[in-house]
Design a protein around this motif. Structure first.
Motif, PDB file in Angstrom:
ATOM      1  N   ALA A 170       0.811  -1.154  -0.108  1.00 35.24           N
ATOM      2  CA  ALA A 170       0.008   0.139   0.357  1.00 35.24           C
ATOM      3  C   ALA A 170       0.980   1.122   0.137  1.00 35.24           C
ATOM      4  CB  ALA A 170      -0.996  -0.005   1.215  1.00 35.24           C
ATOM      5  N   GLU A 172       0.837   5.723   0.033  1.00 42.49           N
ATOM      6  CA  GLU A 172       0.205   6.863   0.413  1.00 42.49           C
ATOM      7  C   GLU A 172       1.147   7.796  -0.234  1.00 42.49           C
ATOM      8  OE1 GLU A 172      -2.962   7.267   1.371  1.00 42.49           O
ATOM      9  OE2 GLU A 172      -3.347   5.143   1.456  1.00 42.49           O
ATOM     10  N   SER A 201      -4.257   2.691   5.725  1.00 44.30           N
ATOM     11  CA  SER A 201      -2.953   1.864   4.969  1.00 44.30           C
ATOM     12  C   SER A 201      -2.241   1.162   6.151  1.00 44.30           C
ATOM     13  CB  SER A 201      -2.216   2.613   4.364  1.00 44.30           C
ATOM     14  OG  SER A 201      -2.720   3.008   3.014  1.00 44.30           O
ATOM     15  N   THR A 204      -4.158  -1.829   7.298  1.00 42.03           N
ATOM     16  CA  THR A 204      -4.374  -3.122   6.477  1.00 42.03           C
ATOM     17  C   THR A 204      -3.122  -3.913   6.732  1.00 42.03           C
ATOM     18  OG1 THR A 204      -2.979  -2.044   4.644  1.00 42.03           O
ATOM     19  CG2 THR A 204      -5.506  -1.896   4.747  1.00 42.03           C
ATOM     20  N   CYS A 210      -2.402  -6.196   3.649  1.00 39.40           N
ATOM     21  CA  CYS A 210      -1.231  -5.943   2.830  1.00 39.40           C
ATOM     22  C   CYS A 210      -0.015  -6.316   3.476  1.00 39.40           C
ATOM     23  CB  CYS A 210      -1.231  -4.346   2.605  1.00 39.40           C
ATOM     24  SG  CYS A 210      -2.691  -3.702   1.440  1.00 39.40           S
ATOM     25  N   MET A 213       3.460  -1.245   3.659  1.00 36.62           N
ATOM     26  CA  MET A 213       2.883   0.259   3.372  1.00 36.62           C
ATOM     27  C   MET A 213       3.979   1.110   3.498  1.00 36.62           C
ATOM     28  SD  MET A 213       2.531   2.649   5.804  1.00 36.62           S
ATOM     29  CE  MET A 213       1.542   3.823   4.693  1.00 36.62           C
TER      30      MET A 213
END
Length: 291
Positions: A170, A172, A201, A204, A210, A213
């Protein structure tokens, strides 16, 4: 193990009040039109434009916290919109760190992924966060953690297995230029997801959805204070950008630091290589602009 008790209030009581605030925000946000959500109201303490949905969410959190003041709790509040309320930094006072709406761009465009993030700390640093609450307003999912007591999603304990590979990363702060710079370092990842809420995120990764991140642009403490505890209590590694940097990072409304998280140590090296490429590309652009 006894529950942490910032301001003398047990963790389950703090979380009860935070859940009430989060659920009210979710209901009110769902009832707002997109046009009303995005109505600008000025500039918040964190430097971004305060939207009507941001102000609504902050007002609800502050109102719900008053129930704890009535029970004798003494605490200060640090919020992205209003800034500091009370003696922030006083070691004898709990600190409530609030990001009323994380993912405001999604909220104001009618996209579903945005959250409310609230952390309770018993000191002025990231490592002092004792209680975490993050609500995903798209589906009502609640991510909670108590320092030393584990992480839960919808009150179910989490014990995600090791990921073993970088299947999903992930990202951002994912502007096209940052994505282009980071991409070569992420070549071993199978897929990339961009959620649009840094708190979600991080959650996750904690939940094992995920494998890692990275924030490709620096994040504020209010964005990550709750989610970093959730991720760590679920067994993930979180760095700013290294894990050893996290605990001393200040809980404030303005400073920005890079954040990464992963289920496996090797993935942190990949993420930091991606961040290095982003920083180098941005430095080159600044140099070219000044030439």
């Amino acid at each position: 193990m006894a529950e942490p008790a910032p301001a003398g209030i047990a963790a389950h009581r703090w979380l009860g009040v935070l859940r009430q605030a989060g659920r009210r925000i979710g209901e009110e946000a769902a009832a707002m039109s997109v046009a009303e959500r995005r109505r600008p109201l000025g500039r918040g303490a964190g430097g971004d434009t305060t939207l009507a949905i941001d102000q609504l969410a902050e007002d609800i959190v502050l109102a719900e916290l008053e129930a704890l003041r009535a029970e004798g709790a003494v605490f200060a509040v640090l919020s992205e919109e209003c800034g500091a309320i009370g003696p922030v930094g006083d070691a004898s006072t709990a600190l409530v760190v609030v990001d009323p709406i994380d993912g405001s761009l999604n909220a104001r465009r009618g996209l579903p992924a945005f959250s409310t993030s609230i952390a309770i700390a018993d000191g002025p640093r990231m490592g002092d966060v004792a209680i975490a609450y993050v609500r995903d307003h798209a589906n009502g999912e609640e991510h909670t953690a108590v320092r030393g007591g584990g992480a839960r999603t919808n009150d179910r304990p989490l014990q995600p297995p090791p990921s073993g590979r970088l299947e999903i990363v992930a990202l951002e702060g994912a502007s096209p230029s940052r994505l282009a710079a980071a991409a070569p370092a992420l070549a071993e990842a199978y897929r990339v997801r961009v959620i649009g809420s840094i708190a979600l995120s991080l959650c996750t990764v904690g939940a094992g959805r995920c494998d890692a991140m990275a924030g490709l642009s620096p994040a504020r403490a209010v964005d990550i204070a709750a989610a970093q505890l959730f991720a760590r209590e679920a067994g993930a590694l979180v760095g700013m950008p290294a894990p050893e940097d996290l605990h001393a990072a200040p809980l404030d409304a303005v400073s920005r630091r890079p954040v990464v998280a992963a289920r496996e140590p090797a993935a942190l090296l990949v993420l930091n290589a991606a961040l290095d490429r982003v920083l180098a590309a941005e430095a080159a652009r600044r140099e070219a602009a000044g030439a």
